[in-house]
Design a protein around this motif. Structure first.
Motif, PDB file in Angstrom:
ATOM      1  N   THR A 129       0.826  -1.204   0.000  1.00 50.98           N
ATOM      2  CA  THR A 129       0.000   0.000   0.000  1.00 50.98           C
ATOM      3  C   THR A 129       0.862   1.256   0.000  1.00 50.98           C
ATOM      4  O   THR A 129       1.911   1.318   0.649  1.00 50.98           O
ATOM      5  CB  THR A 129      -0.923   0.026   1.221  1.00 50.98           C
ATOM      6  OG1 THR A 129      -0.138  -0.017   2.403  1.00 50.98           O
ATOM      7  CG2 THR A 129      -1.851  -1.185   1.221  1.00 50.98           C
ATOM      8  N   ARG A 130       0.438   2.240  -0.764  1.00 58.18           N
ATOM      9  CA  ARG A 130       1.049   3.579  -0.820  1.00 58.18           C
ATOM     10  C   ARG A 130       2.550   3.530  -1.105  1.00 58.18           C
ATOM     11  O   ARG A 130       3.339   4.261  -0.501  1.00 58.18           O
ATOM     12  CB  ARG A 130       0.786   4.346   0.467  1.00 58.18           C
ATOM     13  CG  ARG A 130      -0.689   4.526   0.814  1.00 58.18           C
ATOM     14  CD  ARG A 130      -0.873   5.453   2.000  1.00 58.18           C
ATOM     15  NE  ARG A 130      -2.261   5.542   2.375  1.00 58.18           N
ATOM     16  CZ  ARG A 130      -2.827   4.787   3.313  1.00 58.18           C
ATOM     17  NH1 ARG A 130      -2.107   3.879   3.956  1.00 58.18           N
ATOM     18  NH2 ARG A 130      -4.100   4.936   3.608  1.00 58.18           N
TER      19      ARG A 130
ATOM     20  N   ASP B 292      -1.853   2.670  -4.664  1.00 58.14           N
ATOM     21  CA  ASP B 292      -2.823   3.405  -3.858  1.00 58.14           C
ATOM     22  C   ASP B 292      -2.926   2.791  -2.467  1.00 58.14           C
ATOM     23  O   ASP B 292      -2.100   1.960  -2.059  1.00 58.14           O
ATOM     24  CB  ASP B 292      -4.171   3.450  -4.568  1.00 58.14           C
ATOM     25  CG  ASP B 292      -4.723   2.063  -4.831  1.00 58.14           C
ATOM     26  OD1 ASP B 292      -4.154   1.068  -4.344  1.00 58.14           O
ATOM     27  OD2 ASP B 292      -5.752   1.959  -5.524  1.00 58.14           O
ATOM     28  N   ASP B 293      -3.957   3.184  -1.710  1.00 57.45           N
ATOM     29  CA  ASP B 293      -4.087   2.724  -0.329  1.00 57.45           C
ATOM     30  C   ASP B 293      -4.526   1.274  -0.223  1.00 57.45           C
ATOM     31  O   ASP B 293      -4.593   0.738   0.894  1.00 57.45           O
ATOM     32  CB  ASP B 293      -5.063   3.616   0.436  1.00 57.45           C
ATOM     33  CG  ASP B 293      -6.413   3.718  -0.259  1.00 57.45           C
ATOM     34  OD1 ASP B 293      -6.539   3.175  -1.378  1.00 57.45           O
ATOM     35  OD2 ASP B 293      -7.335   4.330   0.308  1.00 57.45           O
TER      36      ASP B 293
ATOM     37  N   ARG C 297      -7.813  10.516   0.178  1.00 53.25           N
ATOM     38  CA  ARG C 297      -7.385   9.978   1.471  1.00 53.25           C
ATOM     39  C   ARG C 297      -5.881   9.765   1.514  1.00 53.25           C
ATOM     40  O   ARG C 297      -5.256   9.923   2.558  1.00 53.25           O
ATOM     41  CB  ARG C 297      -8.111   8.663   1.751  1.00 53.25           C
ATOM     42  CG  ARG C 297      -9.613   8.791   1.825  1.00 53.25           C
ATOM     43  CD  ARG C 297     -10.254   7.497   2.301  1.00 53.25           C
ATOM     44  NE  ARG C 297      -9.999   6.404   1.353  1.00 53.25           N
ATOM     45  CZ  ARG C 297     -10.815   6.089   0.368  1.00 53.25           C
ATOM     46  NH1 ARG C 297     -11.928   6.802   0.179  1.00 53.25           N
ATOM     47  NH2 ARG C 297     -10.547   5.092  -0.451  1.00 53.25           N
ATOM     48  N   SER C 298      -5.297   9.418   0.369  1.00 54.20           N
ATOM     49  CA  SER C 298      -3.848   9.188   0.332  1.00 54.20           C
ATOM     50  C   SER C 298      -3.053  10.484   0.386  1.00 54.20           C
ATOM     51  O   SER C 298      -1.876  10.477   0.757  1.00 54.20           O
ATOM     52  CB  SER C 298      -3.483   8.416  -0.940  1.00 54.20           C
ATOM     53  OG  SER C 298      -4.161   7.172  -0.990  1.00 54.20           O
TER      54      SER C 298
ATOM     55  N   LEU D 283      -3.381  12.864   2.470  1.00 62.72           N
ATOM     56  CA  LEU D 283      -3.076  13.172   3.868  1.00 62.72           C
ATOM     57  C   LEU D 283      -1.874  12.397   4.381  1.00 62.72           C
ATOM     58  O   LEU D 283      -1.212  12.826   5.320  1.00 62.72           O
ATOM     59  CB  LEU D 283      -4.301  12.875   4.741  1.00 62.72           C
ATOM     60  CG  LEU D 283      -5.569  13.667   4.407  1.00 62.72           C
ATOM     61  CD1 LEU D 283      -6.718  13.228   5.304  1.00 62.72           C
ATOM     62  CD2 LEU D 283      -5.321  15.163   4.561  1.00 62.72           C
ATOM     63  N   THR D 284      -1.578  11.262   3.757  1.00 64.72           N
ATOM     64  CA  THR D 284      -0.429  10.437   4.174  1.00 64.72           C
ATOM     65  C   THR D 284       0.787  10.653   3.277  1.00 64.72           C
ATOM     66  O   THR D 284       1.786   9.946   3.426  1.00 64.72           O
ATOM     67  CB  THR D 284      -0.814   8.947   4.159  1.00 64.72           C
ATOM     68  OG1 THR D 284      -1.219   8.572   2.834  1.00 64.72           O
ATOM     69  CG2 THR D 284      -1.963   8.701   5.124  1.00 64.72           C
ATOM     70  N   GLY D 285       0.723  11.596   2.364  1.00 66.81           N
ATOM     71  CA  GLY D 285       1.861  11.894   1.496  1.00 66.81           C
ATOM     72  C   GLY D 285       1.877  11.147   0.190  1.00 66.81           C
ATOM     73  O   GLY D 285       2.795  11.350  -0.622  1.00 66.81           O
ATOM     74  N   ALA D 286       0.915  10.274  -0.063  1.00 65.18           N
ATOM     75  CA  ALA D 286       0.866   9.520  -1.329  1.00 65.18           C
ATOM     76  C   ALA D 286       0.132  10.356  -2.375  1.00 65.18           C
ATOM     77  O   ALA D 286      -0.989  10.030  -2.787  1.00 65.18           O
ATOM     78  CB  ALA D 286       0.194   8.174  -1.105  1.00 65.18           C
ATOM     79  N   TRP D 287       0.783  11.422  -2.827  1.00 69.28           N
ATOM     80  CA  TRP D 287       0.141  12.365  -3.734  1.00 69.28           C
ATOM     81  C   TRP D 287      -0.127  11.758  -5.103  1.00 69.28           C
ATOM     82  O   TRP D 287      -1.008  12.207  -5.834  1.00 69.28           O
ATOM     83  CB  TRP D 287       1.027  13.603  -3.897  1.00 69.28           C
ATOM     84  CG  TRP D 287       2.451  13.269  -4.232  1.00 69.28           C
ATOM     85  CD1 TRP D 287       3.480  13.116  -3.352  1.00 69.28           C
ATOM     86  CD2 TRP D 287       2.999  13.024  -5.531  1.00 69.28           C
ATOM     87  NE1 TRP D 287       4.639  12.793  -4.006  1.00 69.28           N
ATOM     88  CE2 TRP D 287       4.375  12.734  -5.354  1.00 69.28           C
ATOM     89  CE3 TRP D 287       2.472  13.024  -6.824  1.00 69.28           C
ATOM     90  CZ2 TRP D 287       5.224  12.436  -6.419  1.00 69.28           C
ATOM     91  CZ3 TRP D 287       3.300  12.737  -7.883  1.00 69.28           C
ATOM     92  CH2 TRP D 287       4.660  12.448  -7.680  1.00 69.28           C
TER      93      TRP D 287
END
Length: 292
Positions: free
Chosen positions: A58-59, A71-72, A247-248, A250-254
């Motif tokens: 993931t990510r 992706d997530d 949603r990604s 917010l975790t840096g997975a632009w």
């Protein structure tokens, strides 16, 4: 005896024959052709299970194994972007055809019959045009079961207005031409005048309007899918991927939302560039300037 001065003639500078925008059209055609070829070959070369997830990947950031990251849910973003663009282009093209059929029929009836029929149909067009397209599309989808058919019908019912106006204006202009008067004087019926003399002149404009409508239809489908009213969430589409990629972020997975968004922008800009070039070629004044 005085010398007579010979009149001097000034030569006008020769205008360059190089047509502007050729490089841009070439780049747009290359981008669009590569995207369409990748979308068509993706199911053959890289089969994708829409429901498959890999929670151990993931990510992941972009890498040689995953050029656009994951992706997530551990799904490859590049591959899903191709599948999503394939669905978006298919929905946009079919929806544009539906809108062209509806708008072409309404414009043909209004431009051919004229009188109170023309006035009544144009009032309907003005009334529908006053409504926001996206809200009207949301209402149509909400009345039906969400899916590809509902999205196509929603886009088709909200994008036929410009086509109707174009066809009507072309027919009203052609009705005053001498060849139409000659056909009517020769005993041709109204149906024959429409099918034999008017439609061949209207079809190029109708085809151009349909092509110009495809980018709008694609963005409309993307907006509906982004709002959760388009395709099912597990199916790859540009709107679903951008919505899921929020949603990604917010975790840096632009990359989960940026990559499909950039792909959509590139393809729609390429399509708009080519159709704009086509529209210039259909305009007699622009065509005359290009050949000077």
């Amino acid at each position: 005896m005085t010398d007579l001065a010979l009149p001097t003639t000034t030569r006008r500078p020769r205008r360059s024959r190089r047509r502007p925008g050729r490089l841009g059209s070439l780049v747009a055609a290359t981008v669009l052709g590569a995207a369409v070829a990748a979308c068509l070959l993706a199911p053959v070369l890289w089969p994708l299970d829409q429901s498959a997830v890999d929670l151990g990947s993931t990510r992941l950031a972009p890498s040689p194994a995953h050029p656009a990251g994951t992706d997530d849910l551990g799904r490859d973003v590049a591959l899903r972007s191709l599948y999503g663009l394939r669905v978006s282009l298919l929905v946009g093209a079919v929806a544009a055809l539906v809108a062209a059929v509806i708008g072409g029929l309404v414009g043909a009836v209004a431009g051919t019959l004229g009188g109170w029929v023309d006035r009544a149909l144009m009032r309907v067009v003005d009334t529908v045009a006053a409504l926001p397209h996206l809200l009207l599309g949301i209402f149509v989808v909400a009345m039906l079961r969400p899916g590809i058919g509902a999205v196509i019908l929603s886009v088709g019912l909200t994008h036929w207005l410009s086509t109707a106006r174009i066809v009507r204006s072309e027919l009203l202009s052609l009705r005053t031409r001498p060849f139409v008067d000659a056909a009517i004087s020769g005993g041709a019926s109204r149906a024959r005048v429409l099918t034999r003399h008017l439609l061949p002149h209207v079809l190029p404009r109708l085809a151009l309007a349909t092509t110009l409508m495809v980018p709008h239809a694609v963005w409309h489908e993307t907006a509906l899918s982004f709002l959760g009213l388009g395709l099912p969430p597990h199916l790859a589409s540009i709107g679903n991927m951008i919505s899921d990629g929020q949603r990604s972020l917010l975790t840096g997975a632009w990359w989960a939302s940026i990559v499909p968004g950039l792909l959509l922008v590139a393809v729609t800009l390429a399509l708009a560039t080519l159709t704009g070039r086509w529209r210039e070629r259909l305009d007699p004044r622009v065509r005359a300037e290009l050949h000077l």
